[in-house]
Write an enzyme that holds these catalytic residues in place. Sequence first.
Site, short mmCIF file in Angstrom:
data_model
loop_
_atom_site.label_atom_id
_atom_site.label_comp_id
_atom_site.label_asym_id
_atom_site.label_seq_id
_atom_site.Cartn_x
_atom_site.Cartn_y
_atom_site.Cartn_z
N LYS A 92 0.74 -1.31 -0.67
CA LYS A 92 0.43 -0.23 -0.12
C LYS A 92 1.22 1.70 0.28
CE LYS A 92 -4.32 -1.57 -0.02
NZ LYS A 92 -4.30 -3.28 1.05
N GLU A 114 -9.78 5.48 3.23
CA GLU A 114 -10.98 5.21 3.68
C GLU A 114 -9.25 3.68 3.98
OE1 GLU A 114 -10.17 5.40 0.03
OE2 GLU A 114 -9.85 3.48 0.53
N SER A 381 1.44 -9.78 -1.42
CA SER A 381 1.48 -8.51 -0.68
C SER A 381 1.34 -7.66 0.37
CB SER A 381 -0.04 -8.39 -1.41
OG SER A 381 -1.00 -9.33 -0.56
#
Length: 399
Positions: A92, A114, A381
């Site tokens: 991210k 969010e 990830s």
Amino acid sequence: MKPYDFPDATGHFGQFGGVFVAETLMQAIDELRLSYDRYRNDPEFLAEFHYELKHFVGRPTPVYHARRWSDELGGAQIWFKREDLNHTGAHKINNSLGQALLARRMGKKRIIAETGAGQHGVATATVCARYGMECVVYMGSEDIKRQSPNVFRMKLLGATVVPVESGTKTLKDALNEAMRDWVTNVDSTYYIIGTVAGPHPYPMMVRNFQSVIGTEAVAQMPEFAGRQPDYVLACVGGGSNAMGIFHPYIPLTDTRLVGIEAAGEGVSTGHHAASLTAGRVGVLHGNRTYVLQNADGQVSETHSVSAGLDYPGVGPEHAWLKDSGRASYVTVTDDEALHAFHHCCRIEGIIPALESSHALAYAGKLAPTLARDKIILINLSGRGDKDINTVADRAGIVL
Ligand SMILES: *Cc1c(COP(=O)(O)O)cnc(C)c1O
């Protein structure tokens, strides 16, 4: 295959994508699109982005041969792209960093975001601390319960975490709330969306920031594995880690791309989050894509053991890749993902995120069907430290 240059100028990937927002947001979207157009190929912007990726995030992340697991399965060689080793523990931050640098150039001092699993919130709170920007994170109250360590992390980093009590109290409701804030505070505020969803230019912009994953892998695999992989696997929530590793591989047509969605308790039970597998075309959060919805077009409740995959839509570029046949999409259940989680811990010494564990579970099925000289590259990830409470709960263990 024709050169791949999606999306088009209006943000469409075939019939998918586009801009479906209230009139009140059009000005903010136009400003964002023009600013991103101005900086996306700007050498000074890209130099700063790559400097920060190297020195703050810790890139490049390695590609790693999961040798013990490959030997045990007796088929294809499994490799991990180690996004779990990034600062803050997941992919991210690649995107949060890129958008924060853009926000600074746009003169925005207040950032909103969010978050579902909390990883995007943590990544965004981190870059806001790094650049001295105000940070407000919207999070469903159900997710807050599931991800309390990440909530505390965001607060430590100076962010305000706003619990969202509407709807299913998960990611989609947090997204709605963030959109509402943006409409109200357009002038001061930049909205960092955490995945390849939302109205154009977000799906393209987030993909471009995350493409550093695939660009590195395309350079690393020939050097360390001897050639490009036969398969690239990635879990798909909104789809950003998958787009990040898929995008540079799209022209390399000898490599198959497979996205893994969350089947939750099983696609036939209705308790899942497999939008591409079981959704219908509709509009959600500013773009046209596959959406989990009932016969009346009401957005369905979703379920996955991993908060990061618990989203009823999916990025529009995945919808296009599915329909065009360039990528395929499969599902893995909660139980299969949990089994893969535990197995990865013990056989490779890596605690994977529950999201990534979905891709691991599929690799565990695929590898034994392939010859030993085949190569599967999995986008790992994120790391699973954030998930230990969920995993302990499922095992009936009190921490
Ligand atoms: C958020 C998250 C995901 C799901 O989001 P995508 O946009 O589909 O990548 C997957 N893995 C991890 C570790 C995450 O934090």
